[in-house]
Design a protein around this motif. Structure first.
Motif, PDB file in Angstrom:
ATOM      1  N   ILE A  62     -22.064  -5.971 -36.544  1.00 28.34           N
ATOM      2  CA  ILE A  62     -20.893  -5.756 -37.404  1.00 28.34           C
ATOM      3  C   ILE A  62     -19.606  -5.601 -36.578  1.00 28.34           C
ATOM      4  N   LEU A  63     -19.747  -5.156 -35.321  1.00 28.30           N
ATOM      5  CA  LEU A  63     -18.552  -4.966 -34.476  1.00 28.30           C
ATOM      6  C   LEU A  63     -18.075  -6.314 -33.923  1.00 28.30           C
ATOM      7  N   PRO A  64     -16.794  -6.403 -33.546  1.00 30.25           N
ATOM      8  CA  PRO A  64     -16.337  -7.663 -32.951  1.00 30.25           C
ATOM      9  C   PRO A  64     -16.943  -7.892 -31.572  1.00 30.25           C
ATOM     10  N   ARG A  65     -16.926  -9.148 -31.136  1.00 36.31           N
ATOM     11  CA  ARG A  65     -17.470  -9.492 -29.812  1.00 36.31           C
ATOM     12  C   ARG A  65     -16.652  -8.790 -28.727  1.00 36.31           C
ATOM     13  N   PRO A  66     -17.314  -8.038 -27.849  1.00 37.32           N
ATOM     14  CA  PRO A  66     -16.542  -7.358 -26.787  1.00 37.32           C
ATOM     15  C   PRO A  66     -15.970  -8.383 -25.812  1.00 37.32           C
ATOM     16  N   PRO A  67     -14.923  -8.008 -25.045  1.00 41.11           N
ATOM     17  CA  PRO A  67     -14.380  -8.938 -24.060  1.00 41.11           C
ATOM     18  C   PRO A  67     -15.347  -9.129 -22.897  1.00 41.11           C
ATOM     19  N   GLU A  68     -15.199 -10.245 -22.154  1.00 43.82           N
ATOM     20  CA  GLU A  68     -16.099 -10.485 -21.017  1.00 43.82           C
ATOM     21  C   GLU A  68     -15.671  -9.679 -19.793  1.00 43.82           C
ATOM     22  N   GLN A  69     -14.366  -9.377 -19.728  1.00 44.39           N
ATOM     23  CA  GLN A  69     -13.843  -8.565 -18.617  1.00 44.39           C
ATOM     24  C   GLN A  69     -13.287  -7.265 -19.194  1.00 44.39           C
ATOM     25  N   ARG A  70     -13.113  -6.260 -18.338  1.00 42.12           N
ATOM     26  CA  ARG A  70     -12.516  -5.003 -18.780  1.00 42.12           C
ATOM     27  C   ARG A  70     -11.146  -5.254 -19.405  1.00 42.12           C
ATOM     28  N   ALA A  71     -10.858  -4.573 -20.528  1.00 43.29           N
ATOM     29  CA  ALA A  71      -9.504  -4.604 -21.092  1.00 43.29           C
ATOM     30  C   ALA A  71      -8.610  -3.762 -20.170  1.00 43.29           C
ATOM     31  N   PRO A  72      -7.285  -3.989 -20.188  1.00 41.70           N
ATOM     32  CA  PRO A  72      -6.398  -3.236 -19.283  1.00 41.70           C
ATOM     33  C   PRO A  72      -6.518  -1.718 -19.460  1.00 41.70           C
ATOM     34  N   THR A  73      -6.901  -1.274 -20.675  1.00 40.27           N
ATOM     35  CA  THR A  73      -7.021   0.173 -20.910  1.00 40.27           C
ATOM     36  C   THR A  73      -8.399   0.720 -20.507  1.00 40.27           C
ATOM     37  N   ASP A  74      -9.310  -0.180 -20.198  1.00 40.13           N
ATOM     38  CA  ASP A  74     -10.705   0.199 -19.903  1.00 40.13           C
ATOM     39  C   ASP A  74     -10.872   0.178 -18.378  1.00 40.13           C
ATOM     40  N   VAL A  75     -10.509   1.276 -17.739  1.00 42.95           N
ATOM     41  CA  VAL A  75     -10.351   1.220 -16.284  1.00 42.95           C
ATOM     42  C   VAL A  75     -11.535   1.805 -15.510  1.00 42.95           C
ATOM     43  N   TRP A  76     -11.720   1.290 -14.294  1.00 49.59           N
ATOM     44  CA  TRP A  76     -12.661   1.870 -13.340  1.00 49.59           C
ATOM     45  C   TRP A  76     -12.270   3.330 -13.120  1.00 49.59           C
ATOM     46  N   PRO A  77     -13.184   4.287 -12.932  1.00 45.59           N
ATOM     47  CA  PRO A  77     -14.635   4.118 -12.757  1.00 45.59           C
ATOM     48  C   PRO A  77     -15.440   4.299 -14.048  1.00 45.59           C
ATOM     49  N   ASN A  78     -14.778   4.225 -15.200  1.00 44.63           N
ATOM     50  CA  ASN A  78     -15.529   4.404 -16.450  1.00 44.63           C
ATOM     51  C   ASN A  78     -16.492   3.238 -16.680  1.00 44.63           C
ATOM     52  N   TYR A  79     -17.502   3.499 -17.495  1.00 49.21           N
ATOM     53  CA  TYR A  79     -18.463   2.448 -17.839  1.00 49.21           C
ATOM     54  C   TYR A  79     -17.741   1.415 -18.701  1.00 49.21           C
ATOM     55  N   PRO A  80     -17.720   0.157 -18.311  1.00 47.15           N
ATOM     56  CA  PRO A  80     -16.877  -0.810 -19.024  1.00 47.15           C
ATOM     57  C   PRO A  80     -17.413  -1.194 -20.409  1.00 47.15           C
ATOM     58  N   GLN A  81     -16.495  -1.356 -21.331  1.00 47.03           N
ATOM     59  CA  GLN A  81     -16.863  -1.785 -22.694  1.00 47.03           C
ATOM     60  C   GLN A  81     -16.747  -3.304 -22.744  1.00 47.03           C
ATOM     61  N   ILE A  82     -17.725  -3.982 -22.203  1.00 44.98           N
ATOM     62  CA  ILE A  82     -17.670  -5.444 -22.123  1.00 44.98           C
ATOM     63  C   ILE A  82     -18.942  -6.047 -22.718  1.00 44.98           C
ATOM     64  N   LEU A  83     -18.912  -7.357 -22.909  1.00 43.38           N
ATOM     65  CA  LEU A  83     -20.072  -8.065 -23.455  1.00 43.38           C
ATOM     66  C   LEU A  83     -21.258  -7.939 -22.493  1.00 43.38           C
ATOM     67  N   ARG A  84     -22.400  -7.552 -23.045  1.00 48.08           N
ATOM     68  CA  ARG A  84     -23.596  -7.473 -22.200  1.00 48.08           C
ATOM     69  C   ARG A  84     -24.620  -8.489 -22.703  1.00 48.08           C
ATOM     70  N   THR A  85     -25.156  -9.227 -21.765  1.00 47.20           N
ATOM     71  CA  THR A  85     -26.160 -10.231 -22.120  1.00 47.20           C
ATOM     72  C   THR A  85     -27.449  -9.853 -21.424  1.00 47.20           C
ATOM     73  N   SER A  86     -28.425  -9.430 -22.216  1.00 50.12           N
ATOM     74  CA  SER A  86     -29.683  -8.971 -21.618  1.00 50.12           C
ATOM     75  C   SER A  86     -30.566 -10.181 -21.311  1.00 50.12           C
ATOM     76  N   THR A  87     -31.663  -9.920 -20.609  1.00 49.66           N
ATOM     77  CA  THR A  87     -32.598 -11.020 -20.322  1.00 49.66           C
ATOM     78  C   THR A  87     -33.158 -11.586 -21.625  1.00 49.66           C
ATOM     79  N   SER A  88     -33.283 -10.737 -22.662  1.00 47.25           N
ATOM     80  CA  SER A  88     -33.793 -11.220 -23.956  1.00 47.25           C
ATOM     81  C   SER A  88     -32.807 -12.203 -24.577  1.00 47.25           C
ATOM     82  N   HIS A  89     -31.515 -11.934 -24.446  1.00 52.82           N
ATOM     83  CA  HIS A  89     -30.512 -12.868 -24.985  1.00 52.82           C
ATOM     84  C   HIS A  89     -30.541 -14.180 -24.225  1.00 52.82           C
ATOM     85  N   GLU A  90     -30.744 -14.079 -22.898  1.00 47.31           N
ATOM     86  CA  GLU A  90     -30.778 -15.319 -22.100  1.00 47.31           C
ATOM     87  C   GLU A  90     -31.931 -16.215 -22.539  1.00 47.31           C
TER      88      GLU A  90
END
Ligand SMILES: Cc1cc2nc3c(=O)[nH]c(=O)nc-3n(C[C@H](O)[C@H](O)[C@H](O)COP(=O)(O)OP(=O)(O)OC[C@H]3O[C@@H](n4cnc5c(N)ncnc54)[C@H](O)[C@@H]3O)c2cc1C
Ligand code: SF4
Length: 482
Positions: A316-344
């Protein structure tokens, strides 16, 4: 003479390798390929041994990452293992399935690729087992106190391990027929083979922990018996109440909670026979997984292995970005698209989609209707909520739907009522900052206390609860808080 460059500048990071997809979807064995020893040592040498190690800060266990990397790079396996086991009761588990917030926080991210911390952890613990460094070490002195740990997931196991080492007599009660919680009956074998769990359980048993599987406390084992036989209790009963989707048609046959499906699949992989009538099998089916998180991904991987005709995952949520958004900074855990081995391994993922109803034939699901949504704050509010986009309704043919929309909290267990333990509105067990409920001597840890989370958090919670429970029984505790 020119100084040689440090390894983090010269050695290329090497990510985990996986078995070929065509091979691995035919079995339930671990998808990962173990890394050779020389490569592990070389990768560990990329660790900069930072003055302020953010990996250590990001790991809920406060794992001594730079220390074990240094020992691993030097080939000092005994020291690497000593450092690893000092903070982690189940490194063979986290080394396989932890999302590794440590790696996201590694300082090397600032200008490159992080150290492969999770794989380094795997190298250390597997070599430690192979080399016979992991041996039962029962406590030399017993305190004469008896503790009941209720629930045998990672929180319960970590808590029991710590308390046993403090010298208490520990019994772990488990409602299921086997010990392990979600490690046994949630997480699929292709992420965590159950022999890894059994190897650890044999060790814990050899150190003196008593396991009581098939024993639901509050039912088969009464609260009166619990009070009579134990000096203190830790409730590590998990948080398994699934979020529901009460739209038209949700009671049709062929629609199941993800956990019903995954638990049954794990039982089948373990060799249990499930009667044909009760079997949930994706073979030849058009599967829809509703929910885009980890549980949903595990359903996708399981459905591929069962031979699904088609797998679609809706989120239901929108597709996350592939890279960190400018507000989503290191060292926090990034809110980005994750592709698991199951998706592959295949299937289709759809984002920003809301299911509106299920359609059936002869009492069984045959399709679902959905609509695309945008996320905007309703008038007068600031938090975005889904809003249907007119004219975007569509239908997906399906004959097996798996609901993986997360968990809303812990069960409202009669056990809690009988003990007098309170829960909050989400069903999470309420404790003070020392993990003790309002009833003296009754503690809680893991998902039951903090809501559905991660294995690494469950272990951290179990360790902290053990520290405070030990201090409650003995006046003070030498068990580490981390
Ligand atoms: C499908 C799935 C995949 C996941 N994948 C990952 C992953 O890849 N990485 C990750 O870090 N985390 C993952 N998680 C989350 C992780 O598994 C949990 O956060 C973790 O297992 C919580 O541990 P716990 O010990 O608190 O509870 P649980 O593991 O849920 O264990 C609680 C146990 O208590 C028992 N119990 C309950 N009531 C009683 C009673 N009255 N008497 C006796 N026993 C009782 C239950 O039967 C259960 O076995 C996943 C979760 C799911 C559902
Ligand atoms: S437990 Fe997880 S966060 Fe901690 S060091 Fe291991 S992989 Fe990193």
């Amino acid at each position: 003479m020119a100084e040689s460059l440090p390894p983090f500048l010269t050695i290329k990071p090497r990510k985990a390798a996986y078995r070929p997809m065509a091979e691995r979807v035919r079995d339930y064995r671990d998808v990962a390929v173990p890394r050779e020893e020389a490569a592990s040592r070389e990768q560990a040498s990329r660790c900069m041994d930072c003055f302020l190690p953010f990996c250590h800060w990001a790991c809920p266990l406060g794992n001594h990452v730079p220390n074990w990397n240094k020992a691993l790079a030097a080939g000092d396996w005994a020291e690497a293992y000593r450092q690893l086991q000092a903070t982690n009761n189940l490194p063979e588990v986290t080394a396989r399935i932890c999302p590794a917030p440590c790696e996201a926080a590694c300082v090397l991210n600032i200008a490159g690729e992080p150290v492969t911390i999770r794989e380094d952890e795997l190298a250390v613990i597997e070599r430690a087992f192979e080399a016979g460094l992991v041996q039962p070490a029962p406590p030399r002195v017993r305190t004469g106190k008896a503790v009941a740990v209720i629930g045998s997931g990672p929180a319960g196991l970590a808590c029991a391990d710590q308390l046993n080492h403090a010298g208490h007599r520990v019994t772990v009660f488990e409602r299921d027929d086997k010990i392990g919680g979600l490690l046994r009956y949630g997480i699929p074998d292709f992420k965590l083979e159950k022999r890894m769990l059994d190897r650890r359980l044999a060790l814990l048993e050899a150190e003196g922990i008593t396991f009581a599987p098939g024993t639901a406390v509050g039912e088969a084992y009464t609260v009166e018996a619990l009070r009579k036989n134990f000096d203190a209790v830790c409730l590590a009963i998990g948080a398994r109440v699934p979020r529901e989707l009460p739209v038209e048609g949700h009671t049709l046959a062929g629609i199941y909670p993800a956990m019903t499906y995954l638990a049954q699949s794990n039982r089948r992989v373990a060799g249990e026979r499930i009667p044909a009538k009760a079997r949930i099998d994706a073979q030849g089916r058009c599967v829809v997984v509703i929910g885009g998180g980890d549980t949903g991904a595990d359903c996708v991987g399981t459905a591929h292995r069962q031979g699904a005709r088609r797998v679609t995952q809706l989120e239901i949520l929108p597709r996350p970005p592939e890279q960190r958004a400018p507000t989503d900074v290191w060292p926090n855990y990034p809110q980005i698209l994750r592709t698991s081995t199951s998706h592959e391994e295949g299937g289709q993922r759809e984002w920003a989609v809301q299911t509106t109803r299920f359609l059936g034939r002869a009492g069984r699901v045959r399709a679902l209707e959905a609509v695309r949504v945008e996320w905007v704050p309703p008038a007068g509010q600031t938090r975005p909520a889904p809003r249907e986009l007119p004219g975007t309704a569509f239908t997906i043919e399906t004959d097996l739907v798996l609901l993986a929309m997360g968990f809303v909290g812990a069960e409202r267990h009669p056990l809690l009522e009988a003990l007098g333990v309170r829960s909050d509105a989400r069903g999470a067990i309420q404790t003070d900052e020392h993990y003790m409920t309002a009833i003296p001597g009754i503690f809680s840890a893991g998902d039951a206390r903090r809501g559905q989370s991660l294995v690494v958090w469950a272990i951290a919670e179990g360790r902290r609860a053990a520290h405070y429970l030990d201090a409650h029984l003995m006046g003070s505790s030498a068990l580490p808080l981390l």
